[in-house]
Scaffold this motif. Structure first.
Motif, mmCIF file in Angstrom:
data_model
loop_
_atom_site.group_PDB
_atom_site.id
_atom_site.type_symbol
_atom_site.label_atom_id
_atom_site.label_comp_id
_atom_site.label_asym_id
_atom_site.label_seq_id
_atom_site.Cartn_x
_atom_site.Cartn_y
_atom_site.Cartn_z
ATOM 1 N N UNK A 67 0.784 -1.234 0.000
ATOM 2 C CA UNK A 67 0.000 0.000 0.000
ATOM 3 C C UNK A 67 0.817 1.287 0.000
ATOM 4 N N UNK A 68 1.845 1.357 0.841
ATOM 5 C CA UNK A 68 2.589 2.625 0.951
ATOM 6 C C UNK A 68 3.214 3.023 -0.384
ATOM 7 N N UNK A 128 2.257 2.206 -3.449
ATOM 8 C CA UNK A 128 1.417 2.133 -4.652
ATOM 9 C C UNK A 128 1.104 3.489 -5.299
ATOM 10 N N UNK A 129 0.733 4.527 -4.502
ATOM 11 C CA UNK A 129 0.324 5.774 -5.161
ATOM 12 C C UNK A 129 1.352 6.336 -6.144
ATOM 13 N N UNK A 130 2.638 6.267 -5.795
ATOM 14 C CA UNK A 130 3.637 6.841 -6.709
ATOM 15 C C UNK A 130 3.750 5.999 -7.984
ATOM 16 N N UNK A 135 0.790 6.886 -10.223
ATOM 17 C CA UNK A 135 0.866 8.230 -10.800
ATOM 18 C C UNK A 135 1.980 8.386 -11.816
ATOM 19 N N UNK A 147 3.981 5.869 -13.358
ATOM 20 C CA UNK A 147 4.295 4.813 -14.325
ATOM 21 C C UNK A 147 3.961 5.249 -15.750
ATOM 22 N N UNK A 194 11.880 5.118 -10.291
ATOM 23 C CA UNK A 194 10.510 5.096 -9.778
ATOM 24 C C UNK A 194 10.347 4.002 -8.724
ATOM 25 N N UNK A 247 11.889 4.948 -5.379
ATOM 26 C CA UNK A 247 11.049 5.873 -4.607
ATOM 27 C C UNK A 247 9.921 5.102 -3.913
ATOM 28 N N UNK A 272 -2.656 3.583 4.984
ATOM 29 C CA UNK A 272 -1.349 3.364 4.365
ATOM 30 C C UNK A 272 -1.092 4.170 3.090
ATOM 31 N N UNK A 273 -2.069 4.198 2.192
ATOM 32 C CA UNK A 273 -1.812 4.873 0.910
ATOM 33 C C UNK A 273 -1.472 6.349 1.104
ATOM 34 N N UNK A 310 2.738 8.168 3.190
ATOM 35 C CA UNK A 310 4.058 8.678 2.780
ATOM 36 C C UNK A 310 4.088 10.185 2.517
ATOM 37 N N UNK A 343 3.985 15.133 -9.522
ATOM 38 C CA UNK A 343 4.813 13.996 -9.109
ATOM 39 C C UNK A 343 5.798 13.606 -10.207
ATOM 40 N N UNK A 349 9.744 13.435 -9.900
ATOM 41 C CA UNK A 349 10.577 12.286 -10.293
ATOM 42 C C UNK A 349 11.691 12.741 -11.230
#
Lengths: 243, 243
Positions: free
Chosen positions: A154-155, A157-159, A162, A164, A176, A179, B154-155, B158, B231, B235
């Motif tokens: 989960x931690x 996943x958001x990056x 966004x 990818x 990526x 990070x 969790x999401x 960070x 984001x 990156x």
């Protein structure tokens, strides 16, 4: 816990895994979770594992033994005709390892569970990426869901969601992923360095790049420290809220 | 699921909650999860809830009834001498609500659980923020851990860890929270808009700002769409990886 990511790009596959295992926070160890089988010029298969370490080691040992004497020990993942058939063999082996131990006692079912990412390419087909469940079934990545995570997903996943881009270079994909791994490491003690990294370039049927990224790796440290600043700048670039 | 964040700043407290409740993905509803009691000029108390909706509604109703006839129905959170004593009352009430229902059947213990964030200020003391567990105990935020999350934590963690700064303005804090909520909404269907937002300014003992942010809120949409670009720029600003 564990954190592994397998990512499909136009150029091929990028796989990254952490190496921490734990039985409580007071008992942590370092174990490899990425395993590769190659027939240079014909196939490359990489497995990453999350879950019970005894289960995943037994799985890898079984897969490995069968590749070493393929004439005697069918089925071997080195002779399977397609990635789909390799996934079926890995899944069947995983399910049988779990069943062996789950038989022994009560309440032990989920404790022996493990999940597997399988990525690779066999000559004549494109690279493919599978997520294999402890129940022995599996799903395949596609254009809409081009990466899979296992473990503490989960931690980080958001990056990934966004940033990818299927057209990104291997170097950008590694940045990526680092990070994403760094966000996970900072939040969950059961995910830890070093990380194992592997790149499989499309239509080469061998490992293109492979390395281990240690906790004192200068590039990782630079990413880890500068990402906080980069995020603050990204926040500043957004329009301000007004009550 | 749910997502709520309570954040302590030098200037005061910022609280945000989503409004989605669900019993399976095929049965979702919108319910308020943020509740406030004020004695203007003397105290402001705000509660946000996550967990079983019947439990949290009973908790809030009990707390509320006692404030309406305080002479008859002690203890009231409006007469407690400190935030710590308010937290004890909320915790005790929460535990007793859960116990009432958990008594009734087998295996029902955790299903009735709920978790509460309590923030506020009583004249003579600084603003305080508590995370109250279903077991009836609680922890308080401090300088090292200046924000609490409940629900799907969790999401959205960070970005909070990286970009939080105790000196930030309320407007900046709301922007940060919206990014955190947006990452969560995009990953977990059981967290959803609208969001409830409240700001408690230090030493004012009243709600400074309160609003509901709807799914079609122009500012939210702008944050949601421009955060992906921000984001990617972040990156790009990081040094490149080299094999």
């Amino acid at each position: 816990m564990t954190y592994c990511v397998g990512m499909m790009l136009d150029k091929g596959l990028v796989m990254m895994s952490d190496t921490r295992t734990n039985a409580g926070v007071d008992n942590i160890s370092t174990f490899k979770k990425m395993f590769t089988w190659e027939v240079p010029g014909e196939r490359i298969l990489t497995v990453m594992t999350a879950g019970n370490l005894a289960t995943t080691q037994a799985l890898v040992s079984l897969l490995d033994e069968r590749t070493k004497a393929p004439e005697d020990r069918e089925p071997s993942i080195l002779s399977a005709p397609s990635m789909f058939q390799v996934a079926r063999q890995v899944a069947k082996t995983l399910k049988s390892v779990i069943a062996t131990h789950a038989d022994e006692g009560q309440r032990a079912d989920s404790a022996f569970n493990a999940t597997v990412l399988l990525g690779g390419q066999i000559k004549g087909s494109p690279p493919r990426l599978f997520l294999i469940y402890p129940e022995g079934n599996f799903i395949e990545a596609g254009a809409e869901t081009p990466f899979f995570q296992i473990g503490e997903t989960k931690y980080g996943k958001p990056i990934l969601v966004r940033a990818y881009d299927p057209e990104m270079s291997f170097e950008e994909a590694v940045k990526l992923m680092l990070v994403s791994f760094d966000s996970t490491v900072k939040a969950n003690l059961s995910v830890g360095l070093p990380f194992d990294l592997q790149v499989i370039e499309r239509d080469t049927y061998k490992v293109a790049q492979q390395c281990r990224i240690a906790a004192d790796d200068p590039y990782y440290l630079e990413i880890s420290t500068s990402w906080g600043e980069a995020l603050k700048s990204a926040m500043d670039s957004l329009p301000s809220f007004k009550f």
